[in-house]
Write a protein that holds these residues in place. Structure first.
Motif, PDB file in Angstrom:
ATOM      1  N   THR A  76      26.337  18.576   0.371  1.00  0.00           N
ATOM      2  CA  THR A  76      27.064  19.093   1.399  1.00  0.00           C
ATOM      3  C   THR A  76      26.930  18.353   2.786  1.00  0.00           C
ATOM      4  O   THR A  76      26.246  19.025   3.895  1.00  0.00           O
ATOM      5  CB  THR A  76      26.874  20.724   1.809  1.00  0.00           C
ATOM      6  OG1 THR A  76      25.518  20.882   1.923  1.00  0.00           O
ATOM      7  CG2 THR A  76      27.463  21.243   0.224  1.00  0.00           C
ATOM      8  N   VAL A 130      28.868  17.201   5.299  1.00  0.00           N
ATOM      9  CA  VAL A 130      29.329  17.620   6.523  1.00  0.00           C
ATOM     10  C   VAL A 130      28.877  18.960   7.080  1.00  0.00           C
ATOM     11  O   VAL A 130      28.894  19.019   8.274  1.00  0.00           O
ATOM     12  CB  VAL A 130      31.022  17.760   6.126  1.00  0.00           C
ATOM     13  CG1 VAL A 130      31.816  18.444   7.203  1.00  0.00           C
ATOM     14  CG2 VAL A 130      31.665  16.216   5.917  1.00  0.00           C
ATOM     15  N   ARG A 131      28.595  20.114   5.960  1.00  0.00           N
ATOM     16  CA  ARG A 131      28.287  21.359   6.927  1.00  0.00           C
ATOM     17  C   ARG A 131      26.780  21.143   7.573  1.00  0.00           C
ATOM     18  O   ARG A 131      26.669  21.288   8.355  1.00  0.00           O
ATOM     19  CB  ARG A 131      27.982  22.120   5.422  1.00  0.00           C
ATOM     20  CG  ARG A 131      27.311  23.290   5.908  1.00  0.00           C
ATOM     21  CD  ARG A 131      27.479  24.392   4.932  1.00  0.00           C
ATOM     22  NE  ARG A 131      26.380  24.165   3.790  1.00  0.00           N
ATOM     23  CZ  ARG A 131      25.232  24.467   3.771  1.00  0.00           C
ATOM     24  NH1 ARG A 131      24.638  25.310   4.660  1.00  0.00           N
ATOM     25  NH2 ARG A 131      24.499  24.302   2.588  1.00  0.00           N
ATOM     26  N   LYS A 136      27.557  19.120  10.661  1.00  0.00           N
ATOM     27  CA  LYS A 136      28.137  20.156  11.875  1.00  0.00           C
ATOM     28  C   LYS A 136      26.945  21.088  12.404  1.00  0.00           C
ATOM     29  O   LYS A 136      26.833  21.010  13.734  1.00  0.00           O
ATOM     30  CB  LYS A 136      29.061  20.882  11.436  1.00  0.00           C
ATOM     31  CG  LYS A 136      30.386  20.116  10.993  1.00  0.00           C
ATOM     32  CD  LYS A 136      31.645  21.239  10.453  1.00  0.00           C
ATOM     33  CE  LYS A 136      32.766  20.430  10.467  1.00  0.00           C
ATOM     34  NZ  LYS A 136      33.923  21.407   9.966  1.00  0.00           N
ATOM     35  N   ILE A 178      28.025  11.073   9.977  1.00  0.00           N
ATOM     36  CA  ILE A 178      27.391  11.498   8.934  1.00  0.00           C
ATOM     37  C   ILE A 178      27.578  10.419   7.685  1.00  0.00           C
ATOM     38  O   ILE A 178      28.695  10.067   7.272  1.00  0.00           O
ATOM     39  CB  ILE A 178      27.736  12.861   8.443  1.00  0.00           C
ATOM     40  CG1 ILE A 178      27.908  13.830   9.377  1.00  0.00           C
ATOM     41  CG2 ILE A 178      27.238  13.457   7.281  1.00  0.00           C
ATOM     42  CD1 ILE A 178      28.713  14.777   9.331  1.00  0.00           C
ATOM     43  N   ASN A 190      26.755  10.162   3.410  1.00  0.00           N
ATOM     44  CA  ASN A 190      26.266  10.649   2.244  1.00  0.00           C
ATOM     45  C   ASN A 190      25.576   9.375   1.623  1.00  0.00           C
ATOM     46  O   ASN A 190      26.361   8.475   1.094  1.00  0.00           O
ATOM     47  CB  ASN A 190      27.571  10.868   1.431  1.00  0.00           C
ATOM     48  CG  ASN A 190      27.128  11.712   0.165  1.00  0.00           C
ATOM     49  OD1 ASN A 190      25.819  11.684  -0.082  1.00  0.00           O
ATOM     50  ND2 ASN A 190      28.119  12.245  -0.567  1.00  0.00           N
ATOM     51  N   VAL A 204      31.450   9.922   7.869  1.00  0.00           N
ATOM     52  CA  VAL A 204      32.602  10.950   8.464  1.00  0.00           C
ATOM     53  C   VAL A 204      31.917  11.073  10.009  1.00  0.00           C
ATOM     54  O   VAL A 204      30.892  11.201  10.435  1.00  0.00           O
ATOM     55  CB  VAL A 204      32.484  12.189   7.760  1.00  0.00           C
ATOM     56  CG1 VAL A 204      33.245  13.288   8.688  1.00  0.00           C
ATOM     57  CG2 VAL A 204      32.747  12.154   6.569  1.00  0.00           C
ATOM     58  N   ILE A 264      32.097  13.216  13.695  1.00  0.00           N
ATOM     59  CA  ILE A 264      32.584  14.556  13.780  1.00  0.00           C
ATOM     60  C   ILE A 264      32.323  14.671  15.525  1.00  0.00           C
ATOM     61  O   ILE A 264      31.216  14.235  15.746  1.00  0.00           O
ATOM     62  CB  ILE A 264      31.933  15.640  13.305  1.00  0.00           C
ATOM     63  CG1 ILE A 264      31.967  15.464  11.741  1.00  0.00           C
ATOM     64  CG2 ILE A 264      32.270  16.809  13.821  1.00  0.00           C
ATOM     65  CD1 ILE A 264      31.332  16.601  10.939  1.00  0.00           C
ATOM     66  N   GLU A 270      36.991  16.131  12.650  1.00  0.00           N
ATOM     67  CA  GLU A 270      36.402  15.149  11.735  1.00  0.00           C
ATOM     68  C   GLU A 270      37.191  13.706  11.509  1.00  0.00           C
ATOM     69  O   GLU A 270      38.860  13.987  11.381  1.00  0.00           O
ATOM     70  CB  GLU A 270      36.302  16.143  10.111  1.00  0.00           C
ATOM     71  CG  GLU A 270      35.525  17.107  10.227  1.00  0.00           C
ATOM     72  CD  GLU A 270      35.411  17.688   8.992  1.00  0.00           C
ATOM     73  OE1 GLU A 270      35.736  16.931   7.917  1.00  0.00           O
ATOM     74  OE2 GLU A 270      35.081  19.007   8.744  1.00  0.00           O
ATOM     75  N   GLU A 322      37.454  10.790   8.751  1.00  0.00           N
ATOM     76  CA  GLU A 322      36.871  10.080   7.569  1.00  0.00           C
ATOM     77  C   GLU A 322      36.878   8.602   7.959  1.00  0.00           C
ATOM     78  O   GLU A 322      37.955   8.043   7.924  1.00  0.00           O
ATOM     79  CB  GLU A 322      37.744  10.596   6.337  1.00  0.00           C
ATOM     80  CG  GLU A 322      37.224   9.896   4.999  1.00  0.00           C
ATOM     81  CD  GLU A 322      36.181  10.884   4.450  1.00  0.00           C
ATOM     82  OE1 GLU A 322      35.238  10.410   3.842  1.00  0.00           O
ATOM     83  OE2 GLU A 322      36.300  12.061   4.726  1.00  0.00           O
TER      84      GLU A 322
END
Length: 398
Positions: free
Chosen positions: A327, A329-330, A333, A346, A348, A364, A366, A372, A374
């Motif tokens: 996760t 993005v979570r 943030k 971010i 991954n 990503v 933010i 956001e 991409e």
């Protein structure tokens, strides 16, 4: 800025050739002198006569068609150019250039020129993401070719995605800005890059696989945009980008001290280094000898550089990086808010072609409004350019 510039426009085959005709017209209107080279495939879409009328110059299509016996055409064109532009640039011409293939007028001229080369790709979205195409673009990028990223939208093949030739107006604007001061002129930028090493004894340490390539790409791009750049680098095997002041460190504590010592004078701080969160609580000056049984290393927390920067932030635009696997993005943030950042990038790191050690990355972005963006798979240099474009949109730097 283009007045009097001598531009060789290479047109390779694809439906976007029709945009190249509009591009030719706009370059001429901007004051440039344009000479067009077309591949055989390009001629299947638009005739050379169109480009001849728009450029007011002969169009070159055949390596062996010597229009003036006093000169070898492809060498003469290569020497004549102030800059070369390939638009549209297909996967085929990108592959030829990356592998030194010179089998037509365009590829032969481009291999012979010493002028800057700008590449505006246009192809199907899946072709653009193919590992072979990415590898070839990475090679050209490392050789100094400049890429004008394709736009996203409806493609002629029916797909919607990245791969559409950038609009002629935008391409002209990019070329006009080549010799103008970058938007970071007069600004100061600090970037951290690479891993840290936390020693156990003289021959053992804890670290991570960060190569530093992303941070070095960011420092290089900041310098290209006119900034005074300080790069705080962990132990990596990379050359210092031109115009960048480099500070080498090894441990998280050394990076903490170097960053805090330079933070107050910066306009933008980008913390892309992969700093150790923990270090051995006890270290040894001599090599530890192998012992029977298990060995437990007690670890202690290192100082949180990004949190400290967020606490001390005054006018700086502060950007953090987050390498996540679950996760992302979570967690990104949460980090953005907890550490008082203006933006976060971010990664991954579990995604193919992204994260540590690769020449490519995807992320990503933010901003402080939790908006956001991409950022698809691209080279790390291209990603650095895209990140600074996002910073420009989000930072009130006037």
């Amino acid at each position: 800025m283009l007045k009097g510039k001598r531009i060789v426009l290479g047109v390779s085959g694809g439906i976007a050739v029709y945009k190249a005709s509009a591009l030719t017209s706009k370059l001429v209107q901007a004051g440039a002198e344009v000479k067009v080279i077309m591949t055989d495939s390009a001629r299947e879409f638009v005739t050379p006569l169109t480009f001849q009328a728009l450029s007011r110059n002969p169009v070159y299509t055949d390596t062996f068609d010597e229009k003036d016996p006093r000169y070898i055409a492809h060498i003469d064109l290569a020497d004549w150019a102030d800059l070369c532009l390939i638009a549209p640039a297909t996967a085929n011409i990108i592959g030829k250039l990356a592998n030194g293939i010179a089998d037509d007028m365009l590829s032969t001229t481009l291999l012979a020129t010493e002028a800057p080369v700008y590449v505006a790709p246009a192809m199907n979205v899946h072709m653009y993401a193919h590992p072979a195409v990415i590898k070839n673009m990475t090679t050209l990028d490392q050789w100094g070719y400049k890429f004008i990223e394709p736009g996203e939208g409806y493609l002629a093949c029916g797909y919607v995605g990245k791969g559409r030739l950038e609009e002629p107006e935008t391409i002209v604007q990019v070329l006009e800005n080549v010799d103008s001061p970058g938007w970071l002129h007069g600004k100061r930028v600090l970037v951290t890059a690479g891993p840290t090493r936390e020693k156990i004894d003289p021959v053992r340490y804890f670290t991570n696989p960060s190569s530093g390539k992303m941070g070095f790409a960011l420092a290089e791009e900041a310098a290209r945009l006119g900034a005074t750049v300080t790069l705080v680098a962990g132990p990596v095997q990379l050359e210092t980008p031109a115009g960048v002041n480099r500070i080498d460190v090894t441990t998280a504590e050394e990076m903490y001290q170097a960053v805090l010592a330079n933070n107050k004078t910066q306009d933008i701080v980008i913390k892309s280094a992969a700093v150790a969160d923990y270090r051995p609580a006890v270290t040894y000056d001599k090599k530890m000898k192998k012992q029977p049984g298990e060995y437990v290393v007690e670890m202690e927390r290192t100082k949180d550089i990004l949190k400290k920067l967020g606490e001390e932030k005054e006018r700086q635009f502060l950007v953090g990086f987050a390498a996540e696997t679950d996760t992302p993005v979570r967690y990104g943030k949460e980090k953005l808010e907890k550490k008082n950042l203006d933006a976060i990038v971010i990664n991954n790191v579990a995604a193919e072609g992204a994260g540590f050690g690769h020449d490519t990355n995807r992320a990503v972005y933010i901003n402080h409004k939790f908006e956001e963006t991409e950022l698809p798979m691209m080279t790390k240099k291209q990603l650095a350019q895209t990140i600074f474009n996002q910073i420009k949109l989000d930072w009130n730097h006037e």
